[in-house]
Design an enzyme around this catalytic site. Sequence first.
Site, short mmCIF file in Angstrom:
data_model
loop_
_atom_site.label_atom_id
_atom_site.label_comp_id
_atom_site.label_asym_id
_atom_site.label_seq_id
_atom_site.Cartn_x
_atom_site.Cartn_y
_atom_site.Cartn_z
N LYS A 191 -0.64 5.66 -4.92
CA LYS A 191 -0.68 4.33 -4.31
C LYS A 191 -1.11 4.44 -2.86
CE LYS A 191 2.03 1.74 -1.98
NZ LYS A 191 1.14 0.97 -1.09
N SER A 244 6.76 6.59 6.88
CA SER A 244 7.81 6.49 7.90
C SER A 244 9.10 7.16 7.42
CB SER A 244 8.08 5.03 8.21
OG SER A 244 8.54 4.38 7.05
N GLU A 265 6.75 13.83 3.84
CA GLU A 265 6.10 14.14 5.12
C GLU A 265 6.24 12.88 5.96
OE1 GLU A 265 4.12 14.08 7.97
OE2 GLU A 265 2.22 14.08 6.87
N CYS A 299 0.99 11.19 12.64
CA CYS A 299 2.41 11.57 12.53
C CYS A 299 2.73 12.74 13.45
CB CYS A 299 2.76 11.90 11.10
SG CYS A 299 1.61 13.03 10.33
N GLU A 396 9.12 6.76 17.60
CA GLU A 396 7.72 7.00 17.31
C GLU A 396 6.96 5.71 17.60
OE1 GLU A 396 6.91 7.69 13.11
OE2 GLU A 396 5.42 9.20 13.65
P1 NDP Z 1 5.56 3.06 5.53
O1 NDP Z 1 6.43 4.23 5.45
O2 NDP Z 1 6.14 1.73 5.27
O3 NDP Z 1 4.34 3.21 4.51
C1 NDP Z 1 3.87 4.39 3.91
C2 NDP Z 1 3.53 4.13 2.46
O4 NDP Z 1 4.71 3.84 1.72
C3 NDP Z 1 2.62 2.95 2.23
O5 NDP Z 1 1.79 3.19 1.13
C4 NDP Z 1 3.61 1.85 1.93
O6 NDP Z 1 3.04 0.78 1.29
C5 NDP Z 1 4.59 2.58 1.08
N1 NDP Z 1 5.92 1.97 0.99
C6 NDP Z 1 6.49 1.07 1.82
N2 NDP Z 1 7.75 0.80 1.40
C7 NDP Z 1 7.97 1.55 0.29
C8 NDP Z 1 9.08 1.73 -0.58
N3 NDP Z 1 10.22 1.09 -0.39
N4 NDP Z 1 8.96 2.57 -1.61
C9 NDP Z 1 7.82 3.26 -1.79
N5 NDP Z 1 6.74 3.14 -1.01
C10 NDP Z 1 6.81 2.30 0.03
O7 NDP Z 1 4.86 3.04 6.91
P2 NDP Z 1 4.22 1.76 7.61
O8 NDP Z 1 2.86 1.64 7.14
O9 NDP Z 1 5.06 0.55 7.47
O10 NDP Z 1 4.28 2.20 9.11
C11 NDP Z 1 5.48 2.01 9.85
C12 NDP Z 1 5.73 3.17 10.77
O11 NDP Z 1 5.84 4.35 10.01
C13 NDP Z 1 4.59 3.48 11.73
O12 NDP Z 1 4.62 2.71 12.85
C14 NDP Z 1 4.86 4.91 12.01
O13 NDP Z 1 5.87 5.02 12.95
C15 NDP Z 1 5.35 5.45 10.69
N6 NDP Z 1 4.28 6.06 9.89
C16 NDP Z 1 4.26 7.41 9.82
C17 NDP Z 1 3.25 8.02 9.12
C18 NDP Z 1 3.17 9.49 9.00
O14 NDP Z 1 2.09 10.00 8.74
N7 NDP Z 1 4.23 10.21 9.14
C19 NDP Z 1 2.18 7.29 8.50
C20 NDP Z 1 2.33 5.85 8.58
C21 NDP Z 1 3.34 5.31 9.27
P3 NDP Z 1 2.37 -0.38 2.19
O15 NDP Z 1 1.49 0.26 3.19
O16 NDP Z 1 1.58 -1.12 1.23
O17 NDP Z 1 3.50 -1.11 2.82
#
Ligand code: NDP
Length: 792
Positions: A191, A244, A265, A299, A396
């Site tokens: 996904k 996140s 991760e 990240c 972050e």
């Molecule tokens: P999320 O953790 O929400 O998203 C990462 C992925 O998980 C996306 O595909 C998201 O879908 C999906 N997701 C969201 N909620 C669920 C759930 N309950 N169960 C399973 N999958 C889920 O990150 P965000 O995009 O909301 O970003 C928020 C913050 O997270 C950022 O500001 C940053 O601080 C951190 N982040 C860290 C990353 C890293 O590489 N470590 C990468 C991205 C974000 P969808 O996008 O469709 O909501």
Amino acid sequence: MGVIKDILRTMDYGPSPEGSEHVRAWLDERAGGFGHFIGGAFTRPHDLFDVFNPASGEQIGRASQGSPADIDAAVAAARKAQAKWAALSGFERSKHLYALARHVQKRERFLAVLETIDNGKPIRESRDIDIPLVARHFYHHAGWASLIENEFSGTKPVGVCGQIIPWNFPLLMLAWKIAPALAAGNTVVLKPAEYTPLTALAFAAICVEAGLPAGVVNIVTGDGETGAALVANAGVDKIAFTGSTEVGRSIRKATAGSGKKLSLELGGKSPFVVFEDADLDSAVEGAVDAIWFNQGQVCCAGSRLLVAESVAETVYAKLRARMANLRVGDPLDKSTDVGAIVAPVQLERIKRLMREGEKEGLEVFRADDSLPARGCFYPPTLVTGIEPASVLARDEIFGPVLVATTFRTPDEAVALANNTRYGLAASVWTENINRALEVAARIKAGVVWINSTNMFDAAAGFGGYRESGFGREGGREGLSEYRVSDEGKVKPRSGKPPRLSAAPGLVPAREVMGADLDRTAKLYIGGKQARPDSGYSYAVLDPAGHEVGLAGLGNRKDIRNAVEAAAKAASWGAATAHNRAQVLYYVAENLSARAGEFARRLRAMTGASTRAAVAEVEASIRRAFVYAGYADKFDGAVHATRSRFVTLAMNEPWGVMGVVCPDEAPLLAFISLVMPAIAMGNCVIAVPSASHPLSATDFYQILETSDVPAGVVNIVTGDANALARTLAEHDGVDALWYVGEAKGAAEVEALSAGNLKATWASAATIDWAKAEGSEYLRRATQVKNIWTPYGE
Ligand code: NDP
């Protein structure tokens, strides 16, 4: 345009936009919306959501919101394809991965432009970094596909993998997930993030074009709910997640007790440490890459600048000058340095955190506040004079904001670097190799870059310590996440946990053991025998129900004391492996000297025959010997990554480990779990079998006479499941092994979500006679990759 003389003086250059007509035509043809990619074909689009170009705000496509039914269909397709895919020869699978790599390469420019339009990252980065690394990942894993059977013998594919990726490196994260999974014989349902599904959908088309068998790769688009449905799907054998920490934590809870393998991760707040002897110009250039690469939406972004006080003002001045040269603007322009923030929500999050930070009266510098009139942009920002407790130092930000603070000594630098709940990456800048390696070893992070930053390669593992998650992606260490031990059908354990009674003698004690055995065992904490905090002991019964001794009824407080003692003994992890080996040999020797006594104890507690009891003790002595032997042989590696880099993969101990033992094989299981943990340098809180704890409590006499430093092994007896829960909840415990009932294993996994400690929880019956080997050592360590450049 000015005269050449002026241009050379200002080094100003005009716009240089990358053409996007092919991508736009592709998107226009699909303006009706994308379906999911399931079983080798696209489904009919439904429940469409809009996808935007963050640099302009324009709608560029529509994708389908995946429902639980879509996830079911994709998992079914992956399941159907898996056995056949796994049964292909390594060579056949290798050819498929190679084809994917070739096709990605052929479409490199298309994918780079599409990524930039969808995500907002500068074309320079998508073209020169993201997409070449995607191809590299598939090439590297094409090799693994043909090597896996030999290199990972005794293992098999996990099965169907659910993979959830974020929006910051959409196609690269897809490659990091799909390439190793496929190489290891798994099939996947992936996904992509809601903001950035387009390159994943283009990749789906590449799978068709490259002739990948149907169902091996399935892609379901949608939001967090679609991700949650994938996590919950009972047909999935493993979840690999990048995103996140909050969502990672919720996935840890959601998968607890399901038997799904999990790798996470997560976020970071990575330190970028500049010592006074660093090459300051290079360090400043490094800082630019560390925090303004991908608008800081990385990240492992080096978002916390820690700089030696004596050079701080010089570094800040150089940074400010460099910031004045950063070009913020159209991501499709080849001379843009900083592109767009992925979405208005993320932009608002950055602004909110900055408002909170600015309330603290920090010094904020921006070279130029002017931004494009349209789209989601945020200017490169430097915040100085930051206190460690500031929200900007802790949270972050995930944007182009560098926060800086100073230090005076290397110890202070390390303390500040580790002053975070995360542990993903770190950069260390110094011209002194001794200092560089020492600091790299002391920083708690999965990746450390010396005099460099943001180096990635398919051959090196990437992943975090602490709340940055567990598991690695890339290289040999990443592949092991996609294999499981091939031990045939695993039998779940039956039976209930024992009821421990602290009431006095309901059943008369039987005089079977002789005077040499102590019958009121205490706990063993910090190298000393300790009375349980509760003041209670419970009767240890033989199979006929006779009391054979008393054991302490340990509680929450005893666990806390034991964790404290274990943390104090951390220098065990820094002892030489030879040193640890000697101590383990000594343990084995002393156990051997008292073998008869241990056999009698086992016989009395479990009712085992003399032969069986003697065999268990002998097996325990052998096992202690095996891990003494392993102590200095579970080497790390030097990964073949980039030229002029030595990438050291070091196996480091977790630190403080909980080890909860099952009821069967009370001595052998205890030794089989505790010895590998301490051989690798961990300090352990061991909870022995609740029904038969006395061979473990006898063992503290062995520890006392074998030069095991105080606090390295702590023993707390009592209700194993209750103690396991306390260990799982304790933030001072870095990793936890549990062998017991299904309910206990599920609780351990769910409660470990607090500090995201790594767990290894099993409710399977284990053949303890065979339970040894490198898997135990791998589980007792985490890999740190240290990138060290060489050459002038
Ligand atoms: P999320 O953790 O929400 O998203 C990462 C992925 O998980 C996306 O595909 C998201 O879908 C999906 N997701 C969201 N909620 C669920 C759930 N309950 N169960 C399973 N999958 C889920 O990150 P965000 O995009 O909301 O970003 C928020 C913050 O997270 C950022 O500001 C940053 O601080 C951190 N982040 C860290 C990353 C890293 O590489 N470590 C990468 C991205 C974000 P969808 O996008 O469709 O909501």
